[in-house]
Each structure stands twice: as structure tokens, then as C-alpha cells.
Design an enzyme around this catalytic site. Structure first.
Site, PDB file in Angstrom:
ATOM      1  N   GLY A  46      43.320  46.123  -8.038  1.00  0.00           N
ATOM      2  CA  GLY A  46      43.123  46.123  -6.247  1.00  0.00           C
ATOM      3  C   GLY A  46      43.790  46.739  -5.977  1.00  0.00           C
ATOM      4  O   GLY A  46      45.118  46.437  -6.163  1.00  0.00           O
ATOM      5  N   GLN A  51      49.022  49.237   1.520  1.00  0.00           N
ATOM      6  CA  GLN A  51      49.696  49.532   0.530  1.00  0.00           C
ATOM      7  C   GLN A  51      49.974  51.023   0.587  1.00  0.00           C
ATOM      8  O   GLN A  51      50.454  51.318  -0.160  1.00  0.00           O
ATOM      9  CB  GLN A  51      49.250  49.210  -0.801  1.00  0.00           C
ATOM     10  N   CYS A 113      51.330  42.339  -8.594  1.00  0.00           N
ATOM     11  CA  CYS A 113      51.173  43.637  -7.149  1.00  0.00           C
ATOM     12  C   CYS A 113      51.554  44.731  -7.563  1.00  0.00           C
ATOM     13  O   CYS A 113      53.356  44.729  -7.812  1.00  0.00           O
ATOM     14  CB  CYS A 113      51.637  42.356  -5.508  1.00  0.00           C
ATOM     15  N   LEU A 114      50.789  45.770  -6.795  1.00  0.00           N
ATOM     16  CA  LEU A 114      51.917  47.288  -7.145  1.00  0.00           C
ATOM     17  C   LEU A 114      52.571  46.982  -5.772  1.00  0.00           C
ATOM     18  O   LEU A 114      53.786  48.197  -6.311  1.00  0.00           O
ATOM     19  CB  LEU A 114      50.348  48.135  -6.851  1.00  0.00           C
ATOM     20  N   HIS A 155      43.672  37.303  -3.051  1.00  0.00           N
ATOM     21  CA  HIS A 155      44.932  38.380  -3.511  1.00  0.00           C
ATOM     22  C   HIS A 155      44.811  39.868  -2.026  1.00  0.00           C
ATOM     23  O   HIS A 155      46.433  39.856  -1.710  1.00  0.00           O
ATOM     24  CB  HIS A 155      45.426  38.614  -4.130  1.00  0.00           C
ATOM     25  N   GLU A 156      43.940  40.602  -1.968  1.00  0.00           N
ATOM     26  CA  GLU A 156      43.599  41.641  -1.175  1.00  0.00           C
ATOM     27  C   GLU A 156      43.562  41.376  -0.198  1.00  0.00           C
ATOM     28  O   GLU A 156      44.583  42.184   1.007  1.00  0.00           O
ATOM     29  CB  GLU A 156      42.868  42.451  -1.857  1.00  0.00           C
ATOM     30  N   HIS A 159      46.495  40.861   1.985  1.00  0.00           N
ATOM     31  CA  HIS A 159      47.624  42.158   2.622  1.00  0.00           C
ATOM     32  C   HIS A 159      47.479  42.756   4.058  1.00  0.00           C
ATOM     33  O   HIS A 159      47.675  42.712   4.878  1.00  0.00           O
ATOM     34  CB  HIS A 159      47.039  43.163   0.944  1.00  0.00           C
TER      35      HIS A 159
HETATM   36 NI    NI Z   1      49.140  42.879  -4.116  1.00  0.00          NI
END
Ligand code: NI
Length: 188
Positions: A46, A51, A113-114, A155-156, A159
Site C-alpha cells: 500500500g 509518501q 510501512c515504506l 493504515h493508508e 497517512h
Molecule cells: Ni505506511
């Protein structure tokens, strides 16, 4: 399409509250195509637009489940031979997503998370939720989310409010996670 740079903690842009998308144009489609390419390359399941530094309410998700019918594939990296189960691509785009009715029941997943590389921690979130969102043409949809998809979209969506999964941890656990990340970066 292009791979874009993924912002990592403590980049202050990750704390931005993203703005609604109002124009469904070619620029939005390019952003989404780049987000998928960036996410698959990372690799991750995701990615939110912020991000990659774009403060718009856009998410891409692909849980990429294993394909049970496919033969395992041999591959070589790091000087070793590995077998990987091929995965199925299920790309999903969510523009201006809203959570309508999160369940009282919670589910716990180990999240990563990236933007917080190499750090994983258990987070509790509502086990299911209904999501209203728009597609790339601006059409409105509603969908019930369960399992990993419910966790991933929450989660996304965090952000979009400038919230990271580590913000759900206790202060002590968050500090430990950030310290570990700092050590990993110094060792790299
Ligand atoms: Ni994330």
C-alpha cells in the site's frame, strides 16, 4: 511511468493533512501509475500519495496474494537460490476515501510501512469497516472491507491525516522503533 522517491521518517511532510482531490484528470492518472510502480518496486502492499510527497487524498493498494495454482519460481539474489510462490496482482485505487462504520471488534496485525523501513509492530484496528471512495473517474463507490484489506486501508488512510502506524504505539515503543531505525541507517 516513473518510480518516485519515498519519504521516510522523520520527514515533516509525512505529517501533512492531505487535501481532497477535486480534478480527475490525466495528472491524477499519472500520479497513480507512478505510485503503483513505486509500491511494486519497493516492494510494498500500500502507498499513500503523501509518501511520494504529493498531499492529495489518493491511495493505492495491492495485497498481492500468493497464486495457489502457480508453480513456485526459482530466483537468484544475494548469491542464494530461492523459490517464490508467484503472486496475483490486484491493484486497487482509492480517491478521497472515508470510513463509514468501523467495527467495535478489533483485529491485530503486525504492520510495516515504506516510510518507516525495517520496523514492524503489532497495531490494533477495527476488524472491518465500510469505505466510501471515488475511482479515477470520480465515480463514488462503497465497499465493505475485512481482514488484511481492512487493516491496510486504515493504515493508508492514516497517512492522509499525517499519522504513521508507529503513532499508534506507546511512546516508549515508538522511541525504541525510531532508535532501531536510526541504528540500521548508521550501519548501512
Ligand atoms: Ni505506511
Amino acid at each position: 511511468m516513473a518510480i518516485r522517491e519515498i519519504l521516510e521518517v522523520p520527514d515533516p511532510r509525512l505529517k501533512t493533512v492531505s487535501s481532497p482531490v477535486t480534478v480527475f484528470d490525466a495528472e491524477l492518472k499519472t500520479l497513480v501509475a507512478d505510485m503503483f510502480e513505486t509500491m511494486y518496486d519497493a516492494p510494498g502492499i500500500g502507498l499513500a500519495a503523501i509518501q511520494v510527497g504529493v498531499p492529495s487524498r489518493v491511495l493505492v493498494i495491492d495485497l498481492q496474494p500468493d497464486d495457489p495454482d502457480a508453480e513456485p519460481e526459482e530466483c537468484h539474489h544475494d548469491g542464494h537460490k530461492h523459490f517464490h510462490q508467484p503472486t496475483i496482482r490486484q491493484p486497487r485505487v482509492f480517491v478521497n476515501p472515508e470510513i463509514l462504520d468501523p467495527a467495535d471488534e478489533l483485529a491485530t496485525y503486525q504492520e510495516g510501512c515504506l516510510s518507516v523501513p525495517e520496523i514492524y509492530a503489532d497495531v490494533d484496528r477495527p476488524a472491518t469497516c465500510r469505505v466510501r471512495y471515488q475511482d479515477l473517474d470520480g465515480k463514488v463507490h462503497e465497499e465493505d472491507m475485512t481482514g488484511l484489506m481492512a487493516t491496510c486501508i486504515q493504515h493508508e488512510m492514516d497517512h492522509l491525516e499525517g499519522v504513521l502506524f508507529i503513532d499508534h504505539l506507546s511512546r516508549l515503543k515508538r522511541q525504541m522503533a525510531l532508535k532501531k531505525l536510526q541504528k540500521l541507517r548508521q550501519a548501512a
